[in-house]
Structures are given as structure tokens and as C-alpha cells.
Enzyme design. Sequence first.
Site, PDB file in Angstrom:
ATOM      1  NE  ARG A  78      -3.868   2.594   2.655  1.00  0.00           N
ATOM      2  CZ  ARG A  78      -3.696   3.455   1.727  1.00  0.00           C
ATOM      3  NH1 ARG A  78      -4.806   3.940   1.166  1.00  0.00           N
ATOM      4  NH2 ARG A  78      -2.796   4.035   1.409  1.00  0.00           N
ATOM      5  CB  CYS A  92      -0.778   0.071   1.193  1.00  0.00           C
ATOM      6  SG  CYS A  92      -0.105  -0.100   2.860  1.00  0.00           S
TER       7      CYS A  92
END
Lengths: 282, 114
Positions: free
Chosen positions: A238, A233
Site C-alpha cells: 500500500r 504500511c
Amino acid sequence: MSRDTALVSAEWAEQNLDTPGLVFVEVDEDTTAYDGGHIPGAVKIDWKTDLQDPVRRDFVNQEQFAALLSERGISNDDTVILYGGNNNWFAAYAYWYFKLYGHEQVKLIDGGRKKWELDARVYTKDVPVREKTSYVAKAPDLEIRAFRDEVVEAIGVKNLVDVRSPDEFAGRLLAPAHLPQEQSQRAGHIPTAISVPWSKAANEDGTFKSDEELAKIYGEAGLDGSKDTIAYCRIGERSSHSWFVLKELLGHENVKNYDGSWTEYGSLIGVPIALGDEPGKA
Amino acid sequence: MTSPATNVATSAAGCAAPDQSAPLPSSVDLAKETVITGFVRNAEGEAVGGAYVRLLDGSGEFTAEVVSSPEGVFRFFAAPGSWTVRALSRHGNGELAVDAARGVNEIALNVATA
């Protein structure tokens, strides 16, 4: 690994707050959330001050991780129950650390703080006092961590999964939209990466979608089950969430998280970058 | 609580949302940024803090999420175009379409139980 071993519901958590051998841990970047109220009995881990090396650009090493858990009163035999804000991004990131350093029993609360809040479950401001332990961390399991050279070599070879938002993937935004967009790295994505935003894996209340829904999402996005996978990410949290889905919920073999992610890749000299909504060519 | 690491900035800023009620940092260049900001209020017009406010792009895809401040304030840094702002809270949900332009775009978002 499966949903049964890696995940607990908020309801289960609430019913097991006093169960011996469980340690609840809230992990956040913004720890004022914990200070304002947290799950009763939970200790906190600060993503920045506890999990990152204060000098080198890297996260805490084996000794630092052992010292952190010892100081927080967590022992090797404890079952660690993680949760946090931001749809469990940082809790998933910490989960990945616990696995990397060989902790046996670790689980996430499905939905994290958000589900807890929307369910209107109880918080406390009381900070628990836990006796210090002598935690022993294992050598890092590099089977779940990808580094930049490996990522460059994976272009056109392995599954690269970009879990940022579509606009970040395409190069229209440089950071998640709650952050200012002026950033030093270049915009775009790693060529041949498929775009599967982390949010596709989560319901609106922060809980994970069903295994069937998850398998369908990655299948339709073009993930090749016969290949190794690297998720990334912007800073690696994430993608920890998506790594958790692929490895721990769906049970894929050989899934790595590239924690250097776009802040590293987008700053490298000479590496290929693709712009636009398509994966692009190797 | 002590920590093995000292409290210094790390090399990469995190992805978590900053304090939503803080003033815009002076480093933010409003000639370049598209800020979508506003308040979450309930049916009685009271500020709703602790609401989960998410920004959806033109195709309805999730782009970002913040938690509203105790004063109900939220803020996003987006790009010019069509967006949807949606809030979930203990006091119910609500959403609003926004056509954002460069600079500051202020909206009021009301939540109510369905």
C-alpha cells in the site's frame, strides 16, 4: 516524473494492446484473478512466488529479478505496462521494483483491474507465449528503499507517512479489515508519522485523484515539502501506491518506501510506538 | 509457467483479500474477531460475483476492500462498532450501514443501477 510519463488510462491501454515494444503485466497476490481472465496479451507476475525470496525475509535480488524478467520474455528496451487488483497495490509495488532495478520505461494503468472491470472491458484466458530474453537488472537504487535503522532515525526528523487505515494507525486494528486481526506484532504507529491512508489518493473506481487534489491531501495532512519522506504500511505494497503518488505523480524528491513496514517495525524490540489518532512525540 | 522462486509461504502474509467463498479458517477465533459477511445480489436477487465491496469506518473512511466470490460472498474482519459496506459492480452499486458486534455479523447487500 509526472502523470504523463508514469500513468496510462484504461482506454489508452485498450487501444495499444498490439503496439510493439509494450508488455502488459498483471501483478497480483491472488493470481487466480489472472487465471480467470486478464487483459489480452498480459503476462502475470505473482507477488508471492515471483517477487519474494523463497528463503530469506526479503524480496528478490538483482539476479533473481533479471531471471524473472528474462523468463517472462521482458527485455530492457520494452515499455512495461503494469496493472493489478487491490486498486493497483501490487502493481505499484512491482513498479517500485522495476524502478529499483533500473528499468527505464514502466507505467501503471490508472485504476488497474477494477477500472477495467467497471468499464466492462474485454478479458481473455489466453496466456501469451513470449520468447525468453536476457534481461539485465541494474544494482538496486537504494535512494527509493528505506530500512529500519533509517526509519528509527527519521522519527521527528523526516516526513513519515503511515498509509494504513486510520484504525490501524491508531492501534485499534492490526491488519487491513479483510484479514484476521490476530497478529504477532504490536499495534500502533511510528511516532511523529502523519496518517494519510493510501485510499485518500484514489477515487472509488481505483483511479488516482488529480494532481491538485493529491497535493492538497498531503499538504493538509502536514507533509513538509522541504523534508525527505518515508512511506510505510503493513507489508510495503500500500505504501508503494503512496510512494508512486508522491514520487511519480507529484514529483517529490527523496521519497522512500519502507517495505519492512509495520510487520517489521511492530516486531522490533525497544523501538518507540505511538497509540491513538495523533502522530505523537519524538 | 515456471518461476525462479519455489512456491512456499513468505514470512509475512500479503495484504490481498483471501478467497471470499472459502470457509472461515479454523485459526480464526470468533470470541475475538468481529466478522462482517454476506452476499451481494442484484435487483433480480441473483448473486453478483466480481463486485468490489468496501468497508468504510464510522467516519466514512476506507478500511478494506474485497472482490465478491462467484457466489457473491464477501467477508471482513473488523471491530465492534458502526461500519458501512459499499459495493461497486457492473450491475450497479449499493451500500448498507452495519452495527457490528463480536462474532459473525451477516448482511445482504443489494446493488442496482442508479
